[in-house]
Write an enzyme that holds these catalytic residues in place. Sequence first.
Site, short mmCIF file in Angstrom:
data_model
loop_
_atom_site.label_atom_id
_atom_site.label_comp_id
_atom_site.label_asym_id
_atom_site.label_seq_id
_atom_site.Cartn_x
_atom_site.Cartn_y
_atom_site.Cartn_z
N ARG A 184 0.90 -1.12 -0.09
CA ARG A 184 0.02 0.15 0.03
C ARG A 184 1.01 1.20 -0.08
NH1 ARG A 184 -2.32 1.37 3.93
NH2 ARG A 184 -1.16 -0.03 5.44
N LYS A 329 -8.46 -2.39 1.02
CA LYS A 329 -8.41 -1.41 2.40
C LYS A 329 -9.10 -0.08 1.98
CE LYS A 329 -6.21 -4.16 4.99
NZ LYS A 329 -6.70 -4.62 6.06
N HIS A 348 -11.03 -4.07 13.02
CA HIS A 348 -9.93 -4.62 12.09
C HIS A 348 -9.45 -5.88 13.14
CE1 HIS A 348 -5.56 -4.32 10.41
NE2 HIS A 348 -6.45 -5.19 9.58
N SER A 366 0.93 -6.94 12.76
CA SER A 366 1.88 -8.19 12.11
C SER A 366 2.94 -8.76 13.29
CB SER A 366 2.65 -7.53 10.92
OG SER A 366 3.48 -8.38 10.41
N LYS A 370 -2.13 -13.05 15.52
CA LYS A 370 -3.57 -12.97 15.19
C LYS A 370 -4.08 -14.31 14.23
CE LYS A 370 -5.33 -9.95 12.46
NZ LYS A 370 -5.80 -8.81 11.80
N THR A 371 -3.41 -14.14 13.17
CA THR A 371 -3.96 -15.18 12.29
C THR A 371 -3.71 -16.71 12.80
OG1 THR A 371 -3.09 -13.94 10.32
CG2 THR A 371 -3.38 -16.18 9.94
N ASP A 385 -10.07 -11.08 9.31
CA ASP A 385 -9.33 -9.52 9.00
C ASP A 385 -10.25 -8.42 9.53
OD1 ASP A 385 -6.96 -8.05 8.61
OD2 ASP A 385 -7.78 -7.47 6.96
N ARG A 483 1.23 -12.22 -1.51
CA ARG A 483 0.10 -12.50 -0.86
C ARG A 483 -0.63 -13.66 -1.66
NH1 ARG A 483 -1.90 -9.33 3.59
NH2 ARG A 483 -0.34 -7.60 4.05
#
Length: 699
Positions: A184, A329, A348, A366, A370-371, A385, A483
């Site tokens: 981004r 996003k 989020h 990151s 979390k994942t 997400d 990704r």
Amino acid sequence: MEFNGDGDFSFATGNGNGVARNGLAKIHTTPQNGNGVCHNDSSTTVKAQTIEQLHSLQKKKSAPTTPIKGTQGDFAVALSEEERQMQQLQSISNSLASLTRGTGPKVVRGDPAQQSPHHTPKVSSHHHHFTPTISVSDSALKFTHVLYNLSPAELYEQAINNEKGSFVTSTGALATLSGAKTGRSPRDKRVVKDETTEEELWWGRGSPNIEMDEHTFMVNRERAVDYLNSLDKVFVNDQYLNWDPENRIKVRIVSARAYHSLFMHNMCIRPSPEELENFGTPDFTIYNAGQFPCNRYTHYMTSSTSIDLNLGRREMVILGTMYAGEMKKGLFSLMHYLMPKRQILSLHSGCNMGKDGDVALFFGLSGTGKTTLSTDHNRYLIGDDEHCWTENGVSNIEGGCYAKCIDLSREKEPDIWNAIKFGAGNMSFQLLYMYNCTLFGLATSSDLTMFFLSLLAVLENVVFDEHTREVDYSDKSVTENTRAAYPIEYIPNAKIPCVGPHPKNVILLACDAFGVLPPVSKLNLAQTMYHFISGYTALVAGTEEGIKEPQATFSACFGAAFIMLHPTKYAAMLAQKMQQHGATGWLVNTGWSGGRYGSGKRIKLPYTRKIIDAIHSGSLLNANYKKIEVFGLEIPNEIEGVPSEILDPVNTWSDKNAYQETLLKLAGLFKNNFETFTNYKIGKDNKLTEEILAAGPNF
């Protein structure tokens, strides 16, 4: 605590159930006539000067307008398929119409490559004019072919046949390149500041919202539309955001690349054919002309990239970047603005649900896990997400997952590994299954083929072997930000539809490389708001160039780059919902213990999983707690399966003076970061802000 809908928040007395609302507020986005970003996950530009160099890095050598209903009741007019298609094309033509130089091109359905050379497309003779025009440009005399809501298989063919840099990997997934931008560009994101947004949005220090005016937006919009109109064909998706049917948002994405269309097909919620027939006018439109740069001499532009959001016009324009994550996003930023207008909290976060219906939210930047922690084979995945918390419960905003691939392995992330494929599973099994079903009359092979091939994973910027097409997920030649985008249906334990009841637990994850935060702490409402606004984690040496010791990172609401309102407003809504529905807040440290990074050790993942399991089961609520100094956190005395000595971090440090010094250093960093949010008034005073501030470190 109550949220009265007018921007005022106060702590409620009594049972804390809040005030019932009669229906949801309508979305209202009609205009009334040097800022820093807390957390930046963008990546550096690819080190390639030509398209050939870029490709060599990748390959290794070895809505339609609202349908006409006719008259009311039993006399409603049924539309033919041709009439319905004409409505769709007319709606798309309206979207692509130039606002200053003419009506834009005549849009027709289908791929020009498949048209007969003598075929004359039918077009509607009724064009919608937004503004009076002096003359009609040549673009109005040409046809632009619209590839409308193509299937993944069709988009797959379009990408392979027409887009250089698109390849088939050994698993059948589509591998493609996003161009020079592989992440981004938050400093190139602009939001139109008008009379409405000037009062509503968060502007100034710490805010991700960098202003632009309406005129500049229209200049960029015209540039994007002109570029799209110059193409022989464009791709159009009409899709939904939010699995909650009462609060879903209709979006239209107009793009120049099949890869972008396929990406959004995966990431948004896919309407059924019946829903597409009655899709109506989209609530929001994206014009992705990312292959074409903005004019750097245009006011407010600082580079050839510009991502522009106009909340009044309900439009987004992308120029100068083909990174698909900008669309994802950008829509998330939109939801962060629209949903609070309905008194719905946008989050989020990851979200999962136990077999007994207990829901947990996971927040974390990151590297916090979390994942990993939200993906639990013993629980259903609602989403990884983006979510909404409504008066009915939680719902996933998206229809897919956008996972990082760097160093991906089957052992570490089996669900993501297995999701990167073509179709819904092993192809030989599918063919055998289709044959048997056809043989016994259970279904036609064409029906099953459409089901199996209705979904397709996309890989961005990965490196693969030129001959075998096997992906090397450890290769960072193009970017570290590799990704994969795939539909959420690819996750075996995904809950479809992606909705659940009200959360029982709100888990804030931090990877504390300073080694002074406890492995788990129970938070009161004010502490939950404080740590939610702070959004803390720490980078460690080696993760980014130039970092030699732990470095604190703060991202408001665990997603500062995407929020639109002041963080305190989201935090107050979170606390109000937690109080109303009896949810408990937790701070879980997945980082270091016994010393900072380099001297201590990272908390073992099995211990963290035991902690999360105890939160899910409710057993941790019944533990005995004590309060620790400085941060004032409550920590349990024991947890089954976790060594009791690590629960209080001071016990694990051999040098107690070093512990105290490091603890005070981290507390000071928290205080310095929170200065951005002090003295902000919610409603009539800043009483709530003062109460949140008091829940922070005290020393």
